[in-house]
Design a protein around this motif. Structure first.
Motif, PDB file in Angstrom:
ATOM      1  N   SER A  62       7.474 -11.259  -6.792  1.00 48.49           N
ATOM      2  CA  SER A  62       7.721 -11.995  -8.056  1.00 48.49           C
ATOM      3  C   SER A  62       6.637 -12.086  -9.169  1.00 48.49           C
ATOM      4  O   SER A  62       7.008 -11.649 -10.321  1.00 48.49           O
ATOM      5  CB  SER A  62       8.150 -13.478  -7.902  1.00 48.49           C
ATOM      6  OG  SER A  62       7.185 -14.252  -7.209  1.00 48.49           O
ATOM      7  N   VAL A  63       5.448 -11.831  -8.571  1.00 47.93           N
ATOM      8  CA  VAL A  63       4.238 -11.606  -9.380  1.00 47.93           C
ATOM      9  C   VAL A  63       4.062 -10.149  -9.946  1.00 47.93           C
ATOM     10  O   VAL A  63       3.795 -10.121 -11.050  1.00 47.93           O
ATOM     11  CB  VAL A  63       2.898 -12.241  -8.633  1.00 47.93           C
ATOM     12  CG1 VAL A  63       1.774 -11.774  -9.507  1.00 47.93           C
ATOM     13  CG2 VAL A  63       3.125 -13.478  -8.166  1.00 47.93           C
ATOM     14  N   LEU A  64       4.631  -9.331  -9.052  1.00 48.50           N
ATOM     15  CA  LEU A  64       4.589  -7.830  -9.408  1.00 48.50           C
ATOM     16  C   LEU A  64       5.637  -7.940 -10.547  1.00 48.50           C
ATOM     17  O   LEU A  64       5.321  -6.989 -11.534  1.00 48.50           O
ATOM     18  CB  LEU A  64       5.018  -7.170  -8.261  1.00 48.50           C
ATOM     19  CG  LEU A  64       5.349  -5.553  -8.561  1.00 48.50           C
ATOM     20  CD1 LEU A  64       4.137  -4.940  -9.159  1.00 48.50           C
ATOM     21  CD2 LEU A  64       5.795  -4.633  -7.240  1.00 48.50           C
ATOM     22  N   GLU A  65       6.684  -8.281 -10.367  1.00 44.27           N
ATOM     23  CA  GLU A  65       7.914  -8.254 -11.363  1.00 44.27           C
ATOM     24  C   GLU A  65       7.484  -8.824 -12.623  1.00 44.27           C
ATOM     25  O   GLU A  65       7.576  -8.210 -13.843  1.00 44.27           O
ATOM     26  CB  GLU A  65       9.053  -8.928 -11.133  1.00 44.27           C
ATOM     27  CG  GLU A  65       9.952  -8.200  -9.651  1.00 44.27           C
ATOM     28  CD  GLU A  65      11.215  -8.864  -9.465  1.00 44.27           C
ATOM     29  OE1 GLU A  65      12.248  -8.205  -9.530  1.00 44.27           O
ATOM     30  OE2 GLU A  65      11.081 -10.109  -8.849  1.00 44.27           O
ATOM     31  N   ALA A  66       6.763  -9.875 -12.810  1.00 48.35           N
ATOM     32  CA  ALA A  66       6.177 -10.510 -13.764  1.00 48.35           C
ATOM     33  C   ALA A  66       5.069  -9.465 -14.600  1.00 48.35           C
ATOM     34  O   ALA A  66       5.186  -9.226 -15.784  1.00 48.35           O
ATOM     35  CB  ALA A  66       5.675 -11.709 -13.827  1.00 48.35           C
ATOM     36  N   ARG A  81       7.276 -10.040   5.383  1.00 44.31           N
ATOM     37  CA  ARG A  81       7.095 -10.497   6.759  1.00 44.31           C
ATOM     38  C   ARG A  81       6.298  -9.398   7.638  1.00 44.31           C
ATOM     39  O   ARG A  81       5.861 -10.025   8.510  1.00 44.31           O
ATOM     40  CB  ARG A  81       8.479 -10.799   7.440  1.00 44.31           C
ATOM     41  CG  ARG A  81       9.241 -11.806   7.056  1.00 44.31           C
ATOM     42  CD  ARG A  81      10.241 -12.450   8.105  1.00 44.31           C
ATOM     43  NE  ARG A  81       9.497 -13.117   9.216  1.00 44.31           N
ATOM     44  CZ  ARG A  81       9.829 -13.309  10.415  1.00 44.31           C
ATOM     45  NH1 ARG A  81      11.183 -12.923  10.647  1.00 44.31           N
ATOM     46  NH2 ARG A  81       9.207 -13.831  11.185  1.00 44.31           N
ATOM     47  N   VAL A  82       6.284  -8.153   7.206  1.00 44.56           N
ATOM     48  CA  VAL A  82       5.604  -7.417   8.051  1.00 44.56           C
ATOM     49  C   VAL A  82       4.650  -6.351   7.316  1.00 44.56           C
ATOM     50  O   VAL A  82       3.662  -5.860   7.923  1.00 44.56           O
ATOM     51  CB  VAL A  82       6.650  -6.247   8.778  1.00 44.56           C
ATOM     52  CG1 VAL A  82       7.722  -6.908   9.609  1.00 44.56           C
ATOM     53  CG2 VAL A  82       7.354  -5.383   7.809  1.00 44.56           C
ATOM     54  N   TRP A  83       4.474  -6.550   5.995  1.00 49.13           N
ATOM     55  CA  TRP A  83       3.751  -5.950   5.201  1.00 49.13           C
ATOM     56  C   TRP A  83       3.569  -6.462   3.912  1.00 49.13           C
ATOM     57  O   TRP A  83       4.510  -6.869   3.409  1.00 49.13           O
ATOM     58  CB  TRP A  83       4.035  -4.539   5.248  1.00 49.13           C
ATOM     59  CG  TRP A  83       3.091  -3.480   4.373  1.00 49.13           C
ATOM     60  CD1 TRP A  83       1.802  -3.122   4.816  1.00 49.13           C
ATOM     61  CD2 TRP A  83       3.374  -2.844   3.272  1.00 49.13           C
ATOM     62  NE1 TRP A  83       1.353  -2.267   4.070  1.00 49.13           N
ATOM     63  CE2 TRP A  83       2.383  -1.864   3.037  1.00 49.13           C
ATOM     64  CE3 TRP A  83       4.471  -2.853   2.498  1.00 49.13           C
ATOM     65  CZ2 TRP A  83       2.176  -0.957   1.966  1.00 49.13           C
ATOM     66  CZ3 TRP A  83       4.442  -1.794   1.311  1.00 49.13           C
ATOM     67  CH2 TRP A  83       3.606  -1.057   1.140  1.00 49.13           C
ATOM     68  N   ASN A  84       2.319  -6.431   3.185  1.00 49.51           N
ATOM     69  CA  ASN A  84       2.242  -7.223   1.918  1.00 49.51           C
ATOM     70  C   ASN A  84       2.581  -6.082   0.906  1.00 49.51           C
ATOM     71  O   ASN A  84       1.748  -5.707   0.337  1.00 49.51           O
ATOM     72  CB  ASN A  84       0.864  -7.804   1.872  1.00 49.51           C
ATOM     73  CG  ASN A  84       1.125  -8.600   0.446  1.00 49.51           C
ATOM     74  OD1 ASN A  84       1.869  -9.548   0.252  1.00 49.51           O
ATOM     75  ND2 ASN A  84      -0.344  -8.509  -0.069  1.00 49.51           N
ATOM     76  N   GLY A  85       3.717  -6.078   0.717  1.00 44.10           N
ATOM     77  CA  GLY A  85       4.270  -4.967  -0.287  1.00 44.10           C
ATOM     78  C   GLY A  85       5.724  -4.784  -0.486  1.00 44.10           C
ATOM     79  O   GLY A  85       6.592  -5.586   0.111  1.00 44.10           O
ATOM     80  N   VAL A  86       6.432  -3.962  -1.363  1.00 37.84           N
ATOM     81  CA  VAL A  86       7.853  -3.674  -1.426  1.00 37.84           C
ATOM     82  C   VAL A  86       7.979  -2.245  -1.749  1.00 37.84           C
ATOM     83  O   VAL A  86       6.866  -1.519  -1.775  1.00 37.84           O
ATOM     84  CB  VAL A  86       8.183  -4.371  -2.789  1.00 37.84           C
ATOM     85  CG1 VAL A  86       8.086  -5.861  -2.891  1.00 37.84           C
ATOM     86  CG2 VAL A  86       7.274  -3.730  -4.268  1.00 37.84           C
ATOM     87  N   SER A  87       9.224  -1.717  -1.488  1.00 40.22           N
ATOM     88  CA  SER A  87       9.554  -0.415  -1.575  1.00 40.22           C
ATOM     89  C   SER A  87      10.091  -0.786  -3.050  1.00 40.22           C
ATOM     90  O   SER A  87      10.944  -1.383  -3.453  1.00 40.22           O
ATOM     91  CB  SER A  87      10.316   0.266  -0.574  1.00 40.22           C
ATOM     92  OG  SER A  87      11.600  -0.732  -0.220  1.00 40.22           O
TER      93      SER A  87
END
Length: 839
Positions: A62-66, A81-87
């Motif tokens: 959500s912070v990234l989206e902002a 849950r398994v890695w601090n990131g998104v695809s």
């Protein structure tokens, strides 16, 4: 921004591999930018791709989206849950803008993991066995104690599982052995095929490739074959289609699902070679261990490309990386030879017809080596051609024999043991691969006119493996590029007979660290069955402490041990792991670089019920030296001291031992050395840890020193299947146009993994410098001539209109592994000859 090529536990290929007519350079990767086929016109609208965006600690999606409001991208999956990131799915330019945000740590390309070759059809009458391997690890003895993995859940992240196989339970779902799982991709998925890159998931993890079923059988088959832990419950997480590759994004989704399903152990018989420990799949696997899941992964099959060849996720710091030894024997299809009065083993060479049971070859005639320029050594018209392996390809040998009328082709090994082969396309007659010993016997008969024949009965036979109990020729070397100690342990992986899909014959023998990893995953399940309170660190420590050393495979008679950075602490011993009354931690130590003494600490912890006395001892292992890709070997005899050397350990007590290792003064610079530290009790089993170190200045390893590279070249084509590019040399006075071509590339060879790469171009007329986003953590070039291509059209697409007509030069700078970015001495750089850009 990371941009890598596909990889597998075999041979790496990729979108920026190079092949040339003037010089050879096969395959690693294009870092930096989007892969694109050579074209006359630069692509200014780059297609969307998948990227892994690693976020700063405490930052969520959500912070990234902002923060990234207004940028055109789509979040595909949040791996919180398994890695601090998104695809995310976006074009490369937007991915680079995301990387510039302060809350973004790194943007990684969603690298491809090439799938294993599909298993072949096998005779229905096969007599399956897995007993040799589980006897080697003493898992069979654990079964005699009633320790079988009952109540333990093991996740198999692979091609799925044929749950209809009777040895794997025969069904899928609650109350079945394959109780959990899902298909993340669909049968047609291939992340390296533009027409099939989008996953089509469903809930059925049925295996149409075969590899996952083989792996699952090693972990826990119970039927005609018996696996390491025959009472485990399975989770089947299908991340490959029937053929082709998968992606990091899919693998990380499977890791997440395995965690959600409560898996106790996860096996990953896959990986990307030459990789750094910080790649997202390794980080995600490590996160599972923090949640209490023991994660086991194959070290990789690139041992013949030298040291620093391990794979991610295995090189992850918390993952148990598994190397491979050969089984003493391997089951193969059998042919009876009346002239020898015995059966011999054979393999069919793809893609040729399988011999039918009841059939026989025509008489064998000695044909020689059968390379294109060789003279024929016999008339094979209407006969079977007997050929020795070597010098040229199977395809070339086969074509010679078929052209001269051979009705079948029999190729025997030019080195010890059996072999497999591929490369023949739609061959009209059978092609068989034999061992060197059997081939030599047939050769002797054929040359004295006995004309032996092979009769096919549909049976199988056990064939001795010359490296039985020794490190498999394919098993990858550590250490990781940050010098961290890898692999952790070893298990049988060469010549393992296990389950495959029923449609493919139910059983087959396969080799690879893909086969050694599930031995350790199954062993972890046995330990957890015996003591469910064990943590992932406890499991790894017990398995590593109790492992038995492997003799040096190149010359076992010398009495040297296999390199610690190839075997870890050795072959697992399940019984000693179960019976351990103490532990020695850490199990693998990186002593760093330099030429002087190295000091580190080990902690000895008692879980005994009585006082026990320990003595600390040391034994060195063979050192690798010289060429990274084709290393030599030298005996390393460091001086090792302990403080204390003797100690008494009371029940529940912990003690710290300080170890000082002083390398021998005559150990060549550039060597990777190591050894085994053993705590020997006055009674009971010993505990072992291992270490490795670099002799000399690690930063002195050259990166850009190659007689043929870096260089400028012109793109002339691309193989649609392998994605390798063909190049030619630049012609004198040749100019280049971004709209009309020809297409220019800089071919760069990386002699070692690098921490960073920077690419820029300078206008020789104006002095203007155009810079592109730097890369982080690049893999080394696999082979002695494997370069990567940096294409001018990709650079132009990343910075539209920046490259104006005129005289330009490329600049490539690389930061050496573990180098300090602020220290100019830690960088190497290359400036290209000037080239002319026109409108």
């Amino acid at each position: 921004m990371r941009r890598n090529s596909p990889d597998r536990h075999g041979r790496p290929t990729g979108p920026r591999g190079t092949r040339t007519t003037a010089f050879a350079a096969a395959a690693i990767a294009l870092p930096l930018f989007a892969a694109s086929a050579p074209a006359a016109q630069a692509n200014t609208e780059e297609p969307p791709q998948v990227w892994l965006v690693e976020l700063a600690p405490g930052v969520g999606a959500s912070v990234l989206e902002a923060a990234a409001h207004g940028l055109d991208y789509e979040i595909r999956h949040d791996f919180e849950r398994v890695w601090n990131g998104v695809s995310v799915e976006t074009d490369p330019a937007t991915a680079r803008r995301l990387e510039r945000l302060d809350l973004v740590e790194e943007v990684w390309s969603d690298v491809l993991f090439m799938g294993p070759a599909r298993v072949g059809d096998r005779p229905e009458e096969a007599q399956p066995e897995l007993a040799q391997a589980i006897q080697t690890t003493r898992a069979a003895d654990a079964h005699d104690r009633g320790v079988t993995g009952e109540g333990v859940k093991v996740g198999i992240i692979d091609t799925g599982i044929d749950y209809t196989h009777p040895d794997l339970g025969g069904c899928f779902g609650p109350d079945c052995r394959v109780a959990y799982g899902t298909d993340f991709v669909g049968d047609e998925f291939d992340s390296d095929d533009p027409e099939h890159t989008e996953p089509v998931p469903d809930e059925d993890p049925a295996d149409c490739g075969g590899h996952g079923t083989h792996v699952a059988g090693i972990v826990g088959a119970d039927g005609n074959v018996t696996g390491v832990a025959p009472d485990v419950e399975f989770g089947a997480y299908k991340v490959f289609g029937c053929d082709g590759s998968t992606s990091s994004e899919v693998i990380m989704q499977a890791l997440e699902a395995a965690l959600d399903d409560g898996m106790d152990v996860v096996n990953l018989s896959l990986g990307q070679s030459f990789q750094w420990p910080g790649y997202p799949t390794a980080e995600a696997a490590g996160r599972l261990t923090e949640e209490g899941v023991t994660v086991v992964a194959s070290m990789g099959n690139d041992g013949e490309t030298g040291i620093y060849s391990g794979s991610a996720p295995a090189v992850g710091s918390d993952v148990i990386a598994v190397a491979s030894t050969d089984n003493p024997q391997q089951r193969m299809d059998a042919a009876f030879v009346p002239a020898l009065d015995r059966r011999i083993g054979y393999r069919s060479i793809n893609d040729t017809p399988e011999p039918e049971p009841g059939a026989a070859t025509d008489p064998l005639v000695w044909f020689g080596r059968a390379c294109p320029d060789d003279a024929s050594e016999g008339d094979v018209a209407g006969k079977a051609a007997l050929i020795v392996r070597g010098t040229c390809t199977f395809k070339e040998k086969y074509a010679r024999a078929v052209a001269e009328g051979a009705t079948s082709v029999v190729i025997y090994n030019d080195r010890s043991g059996p072999f497999g082969g591929t490369g023949i396309e739609d061959g009209p007659v059978p092609a068989l691969a034999l061992t060197d010993a059997d081939g030599a016997d047939l050769h002797d008969l054929a040359t004295i006119g006995k004309a032996p024949v092979l009769e096919f009965t549909g049976e199988t036979v056990l064939v001795d493996l010359p490296r039985g109990g020794l490190a498999s020729s394919f098993t990858a070397y550590g250490p990781a590029p940050d010098l961290s100690f890898k692999p952790d342990v070893t298990a049988p992986g060469g010549g393992i007979w296990s389950t495959v899909p029923v449609a493919d014959g139910s059983y087959e023998s396969l080799s690879g660290t893909s086969m050694s990893s599930p031995h350790v995953a199954g062993a972890a399940a046995l330990l957890l069955d015996d003591d469910p309170k064990l943590t992932p660190r406890d499991v790894r420590t017990r398995l590593a402490n109790s492992a038995k050393p492997v003799a040096w495979g190149e010359n076992p008679d010398l009495g040297e041990l296999e390199a610690a950075h190839r075997q870890g602490t050795g072959v697992i011993d399940v019984i000693d792991a179960l019976d351990a009354e103490a532990c020695l931690y850490p199990t693998g130590v990186n002593t760093g670089d330099g030429t002087g003494p190295r000091t580190f600490e080990l902690q000895l912890t008692s879980r005994d019920s009585e006082i026990r006395s320990y003595e600390l001892t040391h034994r060195s292992t063979i050192a690798t030296t010289g060429d990274t890709r084709d290393p030599g070997f030298t005996a390393a005899e460091p001086k090792v001291t302990f403080e204390p050397k003797h100690l008494n350990l009371y029940p529940g007590q912990k003690a710290t031992v300080t170890v000082t290792v002083e390398p021998s003064a005559d150990l060549p610079l550039g060597s990777v050395f190591g050894g085994r530290i053993t705590a020997r009790p006055d009674s009971g089993e010993s505990l072992t840890a291992a270490y490795s170190g670099y002799q000399g200045d690690y930063l002195a390893i050259p990166v850009l020193e190659h007689p043929e590279f870096p260089r400028l070249a012109v793109i002339v084509g691309q193989d649609p299947e392998t994605h390798e590019f063909d190049y030619r040399d630049i012609k004198e006075g040749e100019t280049f146009s971004l709209t009309e071509g020809p297409d220019l590339a800089a071919l760069v060879y990386l002699g070692h993994q690098v921490s960073a790469m920077e690419v820029s171009a300078e206008n020789a007329d104006t002095g203007e410098i155009i810079e592109w986003e730097p890369e982080q953590y690049l893999q080394r070039s696999p082979g002695p001539d494997d370069a990567m291509g940096i294409h001018l059209e990709d650079l132009a697409a990343a910075r539209p209109s920046a490259l104006e007509p005129g005289q330009w030069t490329f600049h490539v700078k690389v930061l050496k592994a573990l180098g300090d970015q602020a220290n100019p001495a830690h960088w190497e750089q290359w400036e290209s000859p000037a080239f002319t850009l026109t409108d």
